[in-house]
Design a protein around this motif. Sequence first.
Motif, mmCIF file in Angstrom:
data_model
loop_
_atom_site.group_PDB
_atom_site.id
_atom_site.type_symbol
_atom_site.label_atom_id
_atom_site.label_comp_id
_atom_site.label_asym_id
_atom_site.label_seq_id
_atom_site.Cartn_x
_atom_site.Cartn_y
_atom_site.Cartn_z
ATOM 1 N N ARG A 44 23.729 79.221 -74.097
ATOM 2 C CA ARG A 44 24.741 79.640 -75.079
ATOM 3 C C ARG A 44 25.856 80.438 -74.406
ATOM 4 O O ARG A 44 27.030 80.302 -74.757
ATOM 5 N N GLY A 45 25.469 81.259 -73.417
ATOM 6 C CA GLY A 45 26.472 82.051 -72.708
ATOM 7 C C GLY A 45 27.425 81.187 -71.900
ATOM 8 O O GLY A 45 28.631 81.460 -71.840
ATOM 9 N N LEU A 46 26.899 80.115 -71.300
ATOM 10 C CA LEU A 46 27.731 79.217 -70.494
ATOM 11 C C LEU A 46 28.751 78.466 -71.350
ATOM 12 O O LEU A 46 29.812 78.063 -70.861
ATOM 13 N N GLU A 47 28.432 78.284 -72.614
ATOM 14 C CA GLU A 47 29.359 77.591 -73.516
ATOM 15 C C GLU A 47 30.590 78.435 -73.829
ATOM 16 O O GLU A 47 31.604 77.922 -74.297
ATOM 17 N N LYS A 48 30.516 79.734 -73.544
ATOM 18 C CA LYS A 48 31.616 80.647 -73.890
ATOM 19 C C LYS A 48 32.500 80.989 -72.696
ATOM 20 O O LYS A 48 33.457 81.752 -72.828
ATOM 21 N N VAL A 49 32.169 80.464 -71.521
ATOM 22 C CA VAL A 49 32.975 80.729 -70.320
ATOM 23 C C VAL A 49 33.334 79.418 -69.640
ATOM 24 O O VAL A 49 32.688 78.390 -69.866
ATOM 25 N N THR A 50 34.367 79.480 -68.807
ATOM 26 C CA THR A 50 34.772 78.280 -68.068
ATOM 27 C C THR A 50 33.981 78.177 -66.767
ATOM 28 O O THR A 50 33.413 79.162 -66.280
ATOM 29 N N GLU A 51 33.974 76.991 -66.199
ATOM 30 C CA GLU A 51 33.302 76.759 -64.920
ATOM 31 C C GLU A 51 33.919 77.644 -63.831
ATOM 32 O O GLU A 51 33.213 78.180 -62.966
ATOM 33 N N ALA A 52 35.234 77.805 -63.897
ATOM 34 C CA ALA A 52 35.940 78.627 -62.903
ATOM 35 C C ALA A 52 35.506 80.089 -62.975
ATOM 36 O O ALA A 52 35.384 80.767 -61.951
ATOM 37 N N GLN A 53 35.252 80.575 -64.194
ATOM 38 C CA GLN A 53 34.821 81.961 -64.359
ATOM 39 C C GLN A 53 33.434 82.191 -63.753
ATOM 40 O O GLN A 53 33.185 83.214 -63.115
ATOM 41 N N VAL A 54 32.549 81.230 -63.955
ATOM 42 C CA VAL A 54 31.201 81.347 -63.392
ATOM 43 C C VAL A 54 31.266 81.309 -61.866
ATOM 44 O O VAL A 54 30.609 82.101 -61.178
ATOM 45 N N ASP A 55 32.070 80.397 -61.329
ATOM 46 C CA ASP A 55 32.211 80.290 -59.874
ATOM 47 C C ASP A 55 32.821 81.562 -59.286
ATOM 48 O O ASP A 55 32.411 82.018 -58.213
ATOM 49 N N GLN A 56 33.790 82.144 -59.974
ATOM 50 C CA GLN A 56 34.430 83.366 -59.503
ATOM 51 C C GLN A 56 33.431 84.516 -59.457
ATOM 52 O O GLN A 56 33.362 85.267 -58.478
ATOM 53 N N LYS A 57 32.637 84.637 -60.509
ATOM 54 C CA LYS A 57 31.654 85.716 -60.561
ATOM 55 C C LYS A 57 30.566 85.505 -59.498
ATOM 56 O O LYS A 57 30.110 86.460 -58.862
ATOM 57 N N SER A 58 30.178 84.258 -59.268
ATOM 58 C CA SER A 58 29.186 83.956 -58.229
ATOM 59 C C SER A 58 29.734 84.323 -56.846
ATOM 60 O O SER A 58 29.010 84.860 -56.003
ATOM 61 N N ALA A 59 31.021 84.049 -56.637
ATOM 62 C CA ALA A 59 31.662 84.393 -55.362
ATOM 63 C C ALA A 59 31.679 85.904 -55.150
ATOM 64 O O ALA A 59 31.483 86.399 -54.032
ATOM 65 N N GLU A 60 31.895 86.656 -56.220
ATOM 66 C CA GLU A 60 31.888 88.121 -56.130
ATOM 67 C C GLU A 60 30.490 88.635 -55.776
ATOM 68 O O GLU A 60 30.348 89.594 -55.011
ATOM 69 N N VAL A 61 29.467 87.994 -56.333
ATOM 70 C CA VAL A 61 28.085 88.377 -56.015
ATOM 71 C C VAL A 61 27.786 88.099 -54.541
ATOM 72 O O VAL A 61 27.167 88.919 -53.856
ATOM 73 N N VAL A 62 28.252 86.954 -54.045
ATOM 74 C CA VAL A 62 28.072 86.611 -52.624
ATOM 75 C C VAL A 62 28.718 87.673 -51.742
ATOM 76 O O VAL A 62 28.111 88.166 -50.778
ATOM 77 N N GLN A 63 29.946 88.064 -52.068
ATOM 78 C CA GLN A 63 30.661 89.080 -51.284
ATOM 79 C C GLN A 63 29.919 90.414 -51.302
ATOM 80 O O GLN A 63 29.830 91.117 -50.293
ATOM 81 N N TYR A 64 29.357 90.757 -52.454
ATOM 82 C CA TYR A 64 28.624 92.012 -52.602
ATOM 83 C C TYR A 64 27.383 92.017 -51.700
ATOM 84 O O TYR A 64 27.115 92.992 -51.001
#
Length: 269
Positions: A44-64
Amino acid sequence: MSSRKRPSNPQSASQPRRQTGGSAAQEEDDDVAFTQPSTSQVQRGLEKVTEAQVDQKSAEVVQYFLLKDQKKVPVRRADLVKHVVKEHRNIYPEIIKRAARTLDQVFGLKLVEIDPKNHMYILVNNLETSGDASPTTRPTDPKRGLLFVILSVIFMKGGVVRENVVWNTLKKLRVDPGEKHDEFGDVKKVVTDEFVRQRYLEFQRIPHTEPVEHEFRWGQRAEAEVSKAKILEFMGQLHDRDPQSWTQQYKEAHSSQNSSQQAGGSSQR
């Protein structure tokens, strides 16, 4: 006879109370407050965000993770959620899954949860732990070499050694814990503070000893990152002995290697 009113409490109900417990208690609260979302909640959460937003947040986690890994400090899930994932915590499993995939495929690093109870993560170098790697290949970083020597001593002595055994071994290698070393500086501080903080070693006081004595064990990071089988092969080459001649160590090394391979696919949560 009239009664006099007592002066009101200077700390009135309208004034904010002073907080107690410090940041440590707050960090615990942060992790307790976070509940791993279910599959349906993530969907349900994925339906409320774009693919780009998920990828961006994943990239931030990688950097962290890469930033924290420079100091070899384990990452707490609570800190990850609070400082990086933030408002996207409802899709945390998907974010961490994508981050783990990127760390593996791009950087050759495996994301491992070393403490499932407190949700602590580390990064393990896939190249160093690969079964095809030469057992005599040692890290070029001098501190890693120092750590490898200590881990080898602990393993060969049955998993726990008194600190004087470690110090005497290092002295034989011309690394005196009582003197400042050109490469390591304060050797004792590196071993008992830095390696312990990074979870490579455990350094605990032995009860009822006078003067006080301590003992060393492998830490959680070492258990996840260092191959006991490779240590045994290295010791065999060093002493010109068949590794199987150390019966107990050989059994432990290969049983732990098999269990880690079986658990490899289920280490991310």
